[in-house]
Design a protein around this motif. Sequence first.
Motif, PDB file in Angstrom:
ATOM      1  N   ASP A  61     -28.347  73.830  -7.609  1.00 27.38           N
ATOM      2  CA  ASP A  61     -27.125  73.103  -7.290  1.00 27.38           C
ATOM      3  C   ASP A  61     -26.025  73.480  -8.268  1.00 27.38           C
ATOM      4  N   TRP A  62     -24.889  72.766  -8.202  1.00 27.20           N
ATOM      5  CA  TRP A  62     -23.712  73.111  -8.996  1.00 27.20           C
ATOM      6  C   TRP A  62     -23.999  73.138 -10.495  1.00 27.20           C
TER       7      TRP A  62
ATOM      8  N   THR B 125     -22.268  74.778  -3.447  1.00 32.82           N
ATOM      9  CA  THR B 125     -21.814  73.458  -2.998  1.00 32.82           C
ATOM     10  C   THR B 125     -21.613  73.301  -1.489  1.00 32.82           C
ATOM     11  N   ILE B 126     -21.388  74.376  -0.773  1.00 29.12           N
ATOM     12  CA  ILE B 126     -21.115  74.262   0.666  1.00 29.12           C
ATOM     13  C   ILE B 126     -22.359  73.760   1.409  1.00 29.12           C
ATOM     14  N   SER B 127     -22.141  72.798   2.289  1.00 26.80           N
ATOM     15  CA  SER B 127     -23.274  72.260   3.051  1.00 26.80           C
ATOM     16  C   SER B 127     -23.788  73.307   4.031  1.00 26.80           C
ATOM     17  N   GLY B 128     -25.053  73.209   4.359  1.00 22.73           N
ATOM     18  CA  GLY B 128     -25.665  74.150   5.288  1.00 22.73           C
ATOM     19  C   GLY B 128     -26.236  75.383   4.623  1.00 22.73           C
TER      20      GLY B 128
ATOM     21  N   ARG C 152     -30.349  76.773  -1.101  1.00 21.14           N
ATOM     22  CA  ARG C 152     -30.261  77.401  -2.424  1.00 21.14           C
ATOM     23  C   ARG C 152     -31.565  77.205  -3.180  1.00 21.14           C
TER      24      ARG C 152
ATOM     25  N   GLU D  11     -27.889  80.909   4.773  1.00 23.92           N
ATOM     26  CA  GLU D  11     -27.375  79.912   5.715  1.00 23.92           C
ATOM     27  C   GLU D  11     -28.386  79.672   6.793  1.00 23.92           C
TER      28      GLU D  11
END
Length: 65
Positions: free
Chosen positions: A13-14, A43-46, A49, A65
């Motif tokens: 995550d971030w 951070t972008i949804s979908g 990671r 993705e």
Amino acid sequence: MNERLHYTLEVADWRDLGKLREIEQECFGDQSWTLLDLIGVLTISGVVRVKAVMDGEMIGFAAAE
């Protein structure tokens, strides 16, 4: 040499931005993703990671993705 690496796969995550920037620079040099690209992938949804962690340190990263 038949040495096994002991690592875990964890959700990235971030909070992994700093280490991801280091790994990106080390692996890709001038062709590294920009800071904005890295923030986006973290951070972008979908986006799925995953980070590889060994001895408490991130040693690899993958996203899809």
